[in-house]
Write an enzyme that holds these catalytic residues in place. Structure first.
Site, PDB file in Angstrom:
ATOM      1  N   GLY A  62       0.808  -1.212   0.000  1.00  0.00           N
ATOM      2  CA  GLY A  62       0.000   0.000   0.000  1.00  0.00           C
ATOM      3  C   GLY A  62       0.843   1.263   0.000  1.00  0.00           C
ATOM      4  N   THR A  63       1.923   1.254   0.749  1.00  0.00           N
ATOM      5  CA  THR A  63       2.772   2.453   0.844  1.00  0.00           C
ATOM      6  C   THR A  63       3.314   2.832  -0.531  1.00  0.00           C
ATOM      7  OG1 THR A  63       3.383   1.860   3.098  1.00  0.00           O
ATOM      8  CG2 THR A  63       4.838   3.405   1.953  1.00  0.00           C
ATOM      9  N   ASN A 143      -8.102   3.427   8.707  1.00  0.00           N
ATOM     10  CA  ASN A 143      -7.501   2.276   9.373  1.00  0.00           C
ATOM     11  C   ASN A 143      -7.671   2.279  10.887  1.00  0.00           C
ATOM     12  OD1 ASN A 143      -5.715   4.478   8.542  1.00  0.00           O
ATOM     13  ND2 ASN A 143      -4.162   3.488   9.800  1.00  0.00           N
ATOM     14  N   GLN A 171      -7.892  -0.347   3.420  1.00  0.00           N
ATOM     15  CA  GLN A 171      -8.708  -0.888   4.519  1.00  0.00           C
ATOM     16  C   GLN A 171     -10.116  -1.286   4.092  1.00  0.00           C
ATOM     17  OE1 GLN A 171      -7.958  -1.625   7.651  1.00  0.00           O
ATOM     18  NE2 GLN A 171      -5.857  -0.888   7.650  1.00  0.00           N
ATOM     19  N   SER A 191      -3.477  -3.220  -0.644  1.00  0.00           N
ATOM     20  CA  SER A 191      -2.368  -3.940  -0.025  1.00  0.00           C
ATOM     21  C   SER A 191      -2.838  -5.345   0.340  1.00  0.00           C
ATOM     22  CB  SER A 191      -1.926  -3.184   1.230  1.00  0.00           C
ATOM     23  OG  SER A 191      -0.984  -3.950   1.940  1.00  0.00           O
ATOM     24  N   HIS A 193      -1.874  -7.709   2.385  1.00  0.00           N
ATOM     25  CA  HIS A 193      -1.948  -8.282   3.736  1.00  0.00           C
ATOM     26  C   HIS A 193      -3.207  -7.866   4.481  1.00  0.00           C
ATOM     27  CE1 HIS A 193      -0.190  -4.879   6.249  1.00  0.00           C
ATOM     28  NE2 HIS A 193       0.247  -4.512   5.071  1.00  0.00           N
ATOM     29  N   THR A 229      12.046  -6.590 -11.518  1.00  0.00           N
ATOM     30  CA  THR A 229      11.498  -7.943 -11.679  1.00  0.00           C
ATOM     31  C   THR A 229      10.405  -8.184 -10.650  1.00  0.00           C
ATOM     32  OG1 THR A 229      13.622  -8.697 -12.484  1.00  0.00           O
ATOM     33  CG2 THR A 229      12.134 -10.401 -11.664  1.00  0.00           C
ATOM     34  N   CYS A 317       4.326   5.699  19.739  1.00  0.00           N
ATOM     35  CA  CYS A 317       5.297   6.073  20.749  1.00  0.00           C
ATOM     36  C   CYS A 317       6.548   6.567  20.044  1.00  0.00           C
ATOM     37  CB  CYS A 317       5.624   4.868  21.614  1.00  0.00           C
ATOM     38  SG  CYS A 317       6.516   5.323  23.082  1.00  0.00           S
TER      39      CYS A 317
HETATM   40  N1  PLP Z   1      -2.874   2.762   3.853  1.00  0.00           N
HETATM   41  C1  PLP Z   1      -3.609   2.309   4.872  1.00  0.00           C
HETATM   42  C2  PLP Z   1      -4.970   2.879   5.116  1.00  0.00           C
HETATM   43  C3  PLP Z   1      -3.106   1.313   5.714  1.00  0.00           C
HETATM   44  O1  PLP Z   1      -3.836   0.880   6.751  1.00  0.00           O
HETATM   45  C4  PLP Z   1      -1.808   0.791   5.448  1.00  0.00           C
HETATM   46  C5  PLP Z   1      -1.215  -0.245   6.306  1.00  0.00           C
HETATM   47  O2  PLP Z   1      -1.635  -0.524   7.386  1.00  0.00           O
HETATM   48  C6  PLP Z   1      -1.089   1.299   4.353  1.00  0.00           C
HETATM   49  C7  PLP Z   1      -1.657   2.283   3.580  1.00  0.00           C
HETATM   50  C8  PLP Z   1       0.275   0.819   4.025  1.00  0.00           C
HETATM   51  O3  PLP Z   1       0.228  -0.438   3.384  1.00  0.00           O
HETATM   52  P1  PLP Z   1       1.520  -1.392   3.386  1.00  0.00           P
HETATM   53  O4  PLP Z   1       1.689  -1.843   4.797  1.00  0.00           O
HETATM   54  O5  PLP Z   1       1.144  -2.507   2.458  1.00  0.00           O
HETATM   55  O6  PLP Z   1       2.651  -0.598   2.871  1.00  0.00           O
END
Ligand code: PLP
Length: 382
Positions: A62-63, A143, A171, A191, A193, A229, A317
Site C-alpha cells: 500500500g505504501t 484504518n 482498509q 495492499s 496483507h 522484476t 510512541c
Molecule cells: N494505507 C492504509 C490505510 C493502511 O492501513 C496501510 C497499512 O496498514 C497502508 C496504507 C500501508 O500499506 P503497506 O503496509 O502494504 O505498505
C-alpha cells in the site's frame, strides 16, 4: 483481533516459490509460466475492484502504491502548472508523509478537516480546491476507526476542477464492495496483507488514460509504470487472496458485522467510562475504536496482549512520549480520549467465544489499570 494467513494463499506462495522460478520478462517457457501466473493475479485484482487487468500495476504494498499515485501524478501534472495537493487529515502516513515530502520540494498542500464522526465534508473539499490542484487523495475506509468516506461525491468535485482523485482503499478491500468505476476515482491503492495475502505485495489501479511519472526507473516492467522484476510468488498469492476476498465478501461481512456489534455493545454495557469513536458514521464491519476513560491505551494493549488478545492503538510512541492519534485529534476529540483509545479489528477466524472472552477480560483489566493510575496520582500528591 487476530489475522490468519489463508491456507490457499500459503499454498500458492509455497507452490510458486518452488515451481515458478522463471523471470516473467523472459521469453523461454519458464518465464512464460511466471508471466501467466502474474496475468492470473492481475485479472483477479481487476475483478475484485471492477477494473481492467491492464490498469493494474503491482507494487510492494500500500505504501508504494500511495507513493506512486501521489508523486507520479504530482510530477506528471507539474508541467501544466498544477502545484497543489489535497488530502484528508486522517490519511495513513503513506499519504500524509508523501504530501509533506512534496511540500518540502515546493508543492502547496491542503489537509481537509473531518467532522466529529470522522467524515470529510464535500464542502470542505469544494473550499480547498484551486485551479492548480493536481490531485486529491481521500482514503476509502480509515484504518483506525473504520469510517467510510463519500468517495464518489468527493471525486466528482475534484474532477469538476480538473484534478485527479486517488483513494487509498487498503482498509476497504475485502470488507465492503469496492468498485473503482462506481467510485469514480482515477487511482486506487490496495495492499494484500489486509485481505489475507502476503505482506510486501499490493497494487495501484490506474484508470486507463491517466499518466503518472514512474517512481522506480529501470526496465519496462508493468507496462513502463514500475520497474523491477516482479515478486512472482508473492503476487500469485495476492491473486489467490484477491479471488477469495471477491468470492467471500458478503459472507464475511455478514459474519463479522454482528461479532463487532456484540463486542462494541458488550464493552459499552460492561465497562463504565467507555465510548465508541466514529460510531455514527458508515463504517467497515470489522473495526471498532473505543475510548476507555482514565486508562492509558498502551497499558491496556499490553495487558490484553498478555492474555493473548492482539489490539492496537492509533497513538504512536516516539522518543519516549506517546503521540496522540492524528485521526482522533482531527475528529476534535479531547486530548485524553486521543490517548486512551484502542482499536479492535476482527478477522475471518474470530468467533463469538473469543469476543465473549474479551468481554469477560476487559472489565477486570480496566478496573485494575484505573486503580493503578489512581494509586500513582495519590502517590504523586503525597
Ligand atoms: N494505507 C492504509 C490505510 C493502511 O492501513 C496501510 C497499512 O496498514 C497502508 C496504507 C500501508 O500499506 P503497506 O503496509 O502494504 O505498505
Amino acid at each position: 483481533m487476530r489475522i490468519y494467513f489463508a491456507p490457499a494463499v500459503a499454498d500458492a506462495l509455497d507452490r510458486t516459490t518452488r515451481d515458478l522460478f522463471g523471470n516473467a520478462s523472459s521469453v523461454h517457457a519458464f518465464g512464460q509460466q511466471a508471466k501467466a501466473a502474474l496475468d492470473d493475479a492481475r485479472s483477479a485484482v481487476a475483478a475484485l475492484i471492477g477494473g481492467e487487468p491492464s490498469e493494474v500495476v503491482f507494487t510492494s504494498g500500500g505504501t508504494e502504491a500511495d507513493n506512486l499515485a501521489i508523486r507520479g501524478a504530482a510530477e506528471a501534472l507539474e508541467p501544466m502548472g498544477r502545484r497543489h495537493l489535497v488530502a484528508s487529515a486522517i490519511e495513513h502516513e503513506a499519504v500524509l508523509n508523501t504530501l509533506k515530502a512534496l511540500a518540502r520540494r515546493g508543492w502547496r498542500t491542503t489537509l481537509l478537516p473531518v467532522d466529529a464522526s470522522g467524515i470529510v465534508s464535500p464542502d470542505a473539499l469544494r473550499d480547498a480546491l484551486a485551479d492548480d490542484t493536481a490531485i486529491v487523495s481521500v482514503m476509502h475506509a480509515n484504518n483506525e476507526i473504520g469510517t467510510v468516506q463519500p468517495i464518489a461525491e468527493l471525486a466528482a468535485l475534484a474532477h469538476a476542477r480538473g484534478a485527479l482523485f486517488h483513494t487509498d482503499a487498503v482498509q476497504s478491500i475485502g470488507k465492503i464492495p469496492v468498485d473503482a468505476g462506481a467510485l469514480g476515482v482515477d487511482l486506487l491503492a490496495l495492499s494484500a496483507h489486509k485481505f489475507y495475502g502476503p505482506k510486501g505485495t499490493g497494487a495501484l489501479w490506474i484508470r486507463r488514460g491517466v499518466r503518472l511519472v514512474p517512481q522506480l526507473t529501470g526496465g519496462k516492467h508493468e507496462r513502463n509504470r514500475r520497474a523491477g522484476t516482479e515478486n512472482v510468488p508473492g503476487l500469485a498469492a495476492l491473486g489467490v487472496a484477491a479471488d477469495a476476498a471477491h468470492r467471500t465478501l458478503d459472507e464475511s461481512a455478514a459474519r463479522i458485522g454482528p461479532l463487532r456489534d456484540r463486542l462494541e455493545e458488550g464493552i459499552l454495557a460492561r465497562v463504565p467510562g467507555t465510548a465508541v469513536n466514529g460510531a455514527r458514521s458508515p463504517r467497515v464491519a470489522n473495526t471498532t475504536n473505543v475510548s476507555f476513560d482514565r486508562v492509558e491505551a498502551e497499558s491496556l494493549l499490553i495487558a490484553l496482549d498478555l492474555e493473548g488478545v492482539a489490539v492496537s492503538t492509533g497513538s504512536a510512541c516516539s522518543s519516549g512520549t506517546l503521540e496522540p492519534s492524528h485521526v482522533l485529534r482531527a475528529m476534535g476529540l479531547p486530548s485524553h480520549r486521543t490517548q486512551n483509545s484502542i482499536r479492535f479489528s476482527l478477522g475471518s477466524g474470530n468467533t463469538e467465544a473469543e469476543v465473549d472472552r474479551v468481554l469477560d477480560l476487559l472489565p477486570r483489566l480496566v478496573e485494575k489499570l484505573r486503580g493503578l493510575t489512581q494509586g500513582t496520582r495519590a502517590g504523586a500528591r503525597a
